[in-house]
Write a protein that holds these residues in place. Structure first.
Motif, PDB file in Angstrom:
ATOM      1  N   ALA A  93       0.830  -1.206   0.000  1.00  0.00           N
ATOM      2  CA  ALA A  93       0.000   0.000   0.000  1.00  0.00           C
ATOM      3  C   ALA A  93       0.868   1.260   0.000  1.00  0.00           C
ATOM      4  O   ALA A  93       0.354   2.370  -0.048  1.00  0.00           O
ATOM      5  N   GLY A  94       2.200   1.068   0.099  1.00  0.00           N
ATOM      6  CA  GLY A  94       3.105   2.205   0.010  1.00  0.00           C
ATOM      7  C   GLY A  94       3.832   2.572   1.288  1.00  0.00           C
ATOM      8  O   GLY A  94       4.579   3.537   1.323  1.00  0.00           O
ATOM      9  N   HIS A  95       3.645   1.784   2.335  1.00  0.00           N
ATOM     10  CA  HIS A  95       4.250   2.138   3.622  1.00  0.00           C
ATOM     11  C   HIS A  95       5.294   1.115   4.071  1.00  0.00           C
ATOM     12  O   HIS A  95       5.008  -0.083   4.130  1.00  0.00           O
ATOM     13  N   ASP A  96       6.470   1.633   4.431  1.00  0.00           N
ATOM     14  CA  ASP A  96       7.564   0.765   4.876  1.00  0.00           C
ATOM     15  C   ASP A  96       7.304   0.177   6.264  1.00  0.00           C
ATOM     16  O   ASP A  96       6.801   0.860   7.146  1.00  0.00           O
ATOM     17  N   THR A  97       7.684  -1.079   6.421  1.00  0.00           N
ATOM     18  CA  THR A  97       7.747  -1.690   7.751  1.00  0.00           C
ATOM     19  C   THR A  97       9.213  -2.084   7.933  1.00  0.00           C
ATOM     20  O   THR A  97       9.977  -2.077   6.967  1.00  0.00           O
ATOM     21  N   PRO A  98       9.637  -2.434   9.144  1.00  0.00           N
ATOM     22  CA  PRO A  98      11.050  -2.795   9.319  1.00  0.00           C
ATOM     23  C   PRO A  98      11.483  -3.958   8.417  1.00  0.00           C
ATOM     24  O   PRO A  98      12.622  -4.020   7.990  1.00  0.00           O
ATOM     25  N   LYS A  99      10.579  -4.861   8.130  1.00  0.00           N
ATOM     26  CA  LYS A  99      10.934  -6.032   7.326  1.00  0.00           C
ATOM     27  C   LYS A  99      10.706  -5.855   5.834  1.00  0.00           C
ATOM     28  O   LYS A  99      11.392  -6.460   5.013  1.00  0.00           O
ATOM     29  N   PHE A 100       9.686  -5.090   5.481  1.00  0.00           N
ATOM     30  CA  PHE A 100       9.327  -4.945   4.065  1.00  0.00           C
ATOM     31  C   PHE A 100       9.256  -3.483   3.651  1.00  0.00           C
ATOM     32  O   PHE A 100       8.552  -2.692   4.260  1.00  0.00           O
ATOM     33  N   LYS A 101       9.989  -3.168   2.592  1.00  0.00           N
ATOM     34  CA  LYS A 101       9.977  -1.801   2.077  1.00  0.00           C
ATOM     35  C   LYS A 101       8.964  -1.697   0.942  1.00  0.00           C
ATOM     36  O   LYS A 101       8.824  -2.633   0.145  1.00  0.00           O
ATOM     37  N   ALA A 102       8.295  -0.562   0.903  1.00  0.00           N
ATOM     38  CA  ALA A 102       7.342  -0.339  -0.174  1.00  0.00           C
ATOM     39  C   ALA A 102       8.099  -0.198  -1.491  1.00  0.00           C
ATOM     40  O   ALA A 102       9.161   0.418  -1.543  1.00  0.00           O
ATOM     41  N   GLY A 103       7.550  -0.767  -2.539  1.00  0.00           N
ATOM     42  CA  GLY A 103       8.170  -0.617  -3.854  1.00  0.00           C
ATOM     43  C   GLY A 103       8.029   0.824  -4.322  1.00  0.00           C
ATOM     44  O   GLY A 103       7.159   1.550  -3.852  1.00  0.00           O
ATOM     45  N   ASP A 104       8.898   1.233  -5.241  1.00  0.00           N
ATOM     46  CA  ASP A 104       8.857   2.609  -5.734  1.00  0.00           C
ATOM     47  C   ASP A 104       7.499   2.970  -6.332  1.00  0.00           C
ATOM     48  O   ASP A 104       7.004   4.076  -6.146  1.00  0.00           O
ATOM     49  N   LYS A 105       6.909   2.021  -7.033  1.00  0.00           N
ATOM     50  CA  LYS A 105       5.627   2.289  -7.684  1.00  0.00           C
ATOM     51  C   LYS A 105       4.550   2.605  -6.649  1.00  0.00           C
ATOM     52  O   LYS A 105       3.813   3.578  -6.786  1.00  0.00           O
ATOM     53  N   ALA A 106       4.483   1.763  -5.613  1.00  0.00           N
ATOM     54  CA  ALA A 106       3.480   1.967  -4.557  1.00  0.00           C
ATOM     55  C   ALA A 106       3.760   3.269  -3.819  1.00  0.00           C
ATOM     56  O   ALA A 106       2.846   4.040  -3.510  1.00  0.00           O
ATOM     57  N   TYR A 107       5.048   3.525  -3.560  1.00  0.00           N
ATOM     58  CA  TYR A 107       5.406   4.740  -2.834  1.00  0.00           C
ATOM     59  C   TYR A 107       5.077   5.992  -3.638  1.00  0.00           C
ATOM     60  O   TYR A 107       4.513   6.955  -3.122  1.00  0.00           O
ATOM     61  N   ASN A 108       5.434   5.976  -4.920  1.00  0.00           N
ATOM     62  CA  ASN A 108       5.194   7.148  -5.763  1.00  0.00           C
ATOM     63  C   ASN A 108       3.714   7.435  -5.971  1.00  0.00           C
ATOM     64  O   ASN A 108       3.335   8.556  -6.296  1.00  0.00           O
ATOM     65  N   ALA A 109       2.887   6.423  -5.773  1.00  0.00           N
ATOM     66  CA  ALA A 109       1.447   6.604  -5.941  1.00  0.00           C
ATOM     67  C   ALA A 109       0.808   7.304  -4.745  1.00  0.00           C
ATOM     68  O   ALA A 109      -0.352   7.703  -4.796  1.00  0.00           O
ATOM     69  N   LEU A 110       1.561   7.463  -3.667  1.00  0.00           N
ATOM     70  CA  LEU A 110       1.012   8.134  -2.480  1.00  0.00           C
ATOM     71  C   LEU A 110       0.821   9.619  -2.750  1.00  0.00           C
ATOM     72  O   LEU A 110       1.606  10.227  -3.475  1.00  0.00           O
ATOM     73  N   PRO A 111      -0.211  10.218  -2.144  1.00  0.00           N
ATOM     74  CA  PRO A 111      -0.381  11.674  -2.273  1.00  0.00           C
ATOM     75  C   PRO A 111       0.816  12.394  -1.654  1.00  0.00           C
ATOM     76  O   PRO A 111       1.495  11.837  -0.782  1.00  0.00           O
ATOM     77  N   GLY A 112       1.071  13.610  -2.083  1.00  0.00           N
ATOM     78  CA  GLY A 112       2.227  14.372  -1.633  1.00  0.00           C
ATOM     79  C   GLY A 112       2.401  14.439  -0.125  1.00  0.00           C
ATOM     80  O   GLY A 112       3.503  14.274   0.396  1.00  0.00           O
TER      81      GLY A 112
END
Ligand code: CU
Length: 118
Positions: A93-112
């Motif tokens: 969904a775009g949010h990093d956890t200690p074990k799993f990082k959000a992919g660039d695509k999911a992250y870039n899709a987040l509102p500013g």
């Protein structure tokens, strides 16, 4: 002085009964569910809604993310779902956890306002 003592006793009674209640409650939860706190990156109320929505999968009975502390409290049934799987959903969904990082695509899709990476 008498009044203070009375108030103190009343407060103590409430605290004690609340404590007893939560202990029995925790004991019950120990059988069926597991409570875990996970650090999840995010900024605002929108992030909160998104993180909690992503975390609420089958087997999760409670997902609450604190905007200030960035800590997600997760209550789930370990026989139904794994913490890692929930964290993967959150990362997706775009949010990093200690074990799993959000992919660039999911992250870039987040509102500013939700872009937490500096
Ligand atoms: Cu946000």
């Amino acid at each position: 002085m008498k009044k203070i003592k009375f108030i103190f006793t009343a407060v103590l009674a409430v605290v004690l009964s609340a404590n007893t209640f939560s202990q029995t409650h925790d004991h019950f939860k120990m059988i069926a569910t597991k409570t875990e706190t996970i650090k999840v990156s995010g900024n605002c109320e929108m992030c909160k809604a998104r993180i909690e929505k992503a975390a609420k999968v089958e087997g999760v009975s409670k997902a609450e993310w604190n905007v200030k502390t960035k800590v997600l409290t997760l209550v789930y049934n370990p026989s139904k779902v794994k913490s890692d799987d929930v964290q993967k959903k959150i990362a997706a969904a775009g949010h990093d956890t200690p074990k799993f990082k959000a992919g660039d695509k999911a992250y870039n899709a987040l509102p500013g306002c939700c872009k937490y990476r500096k």
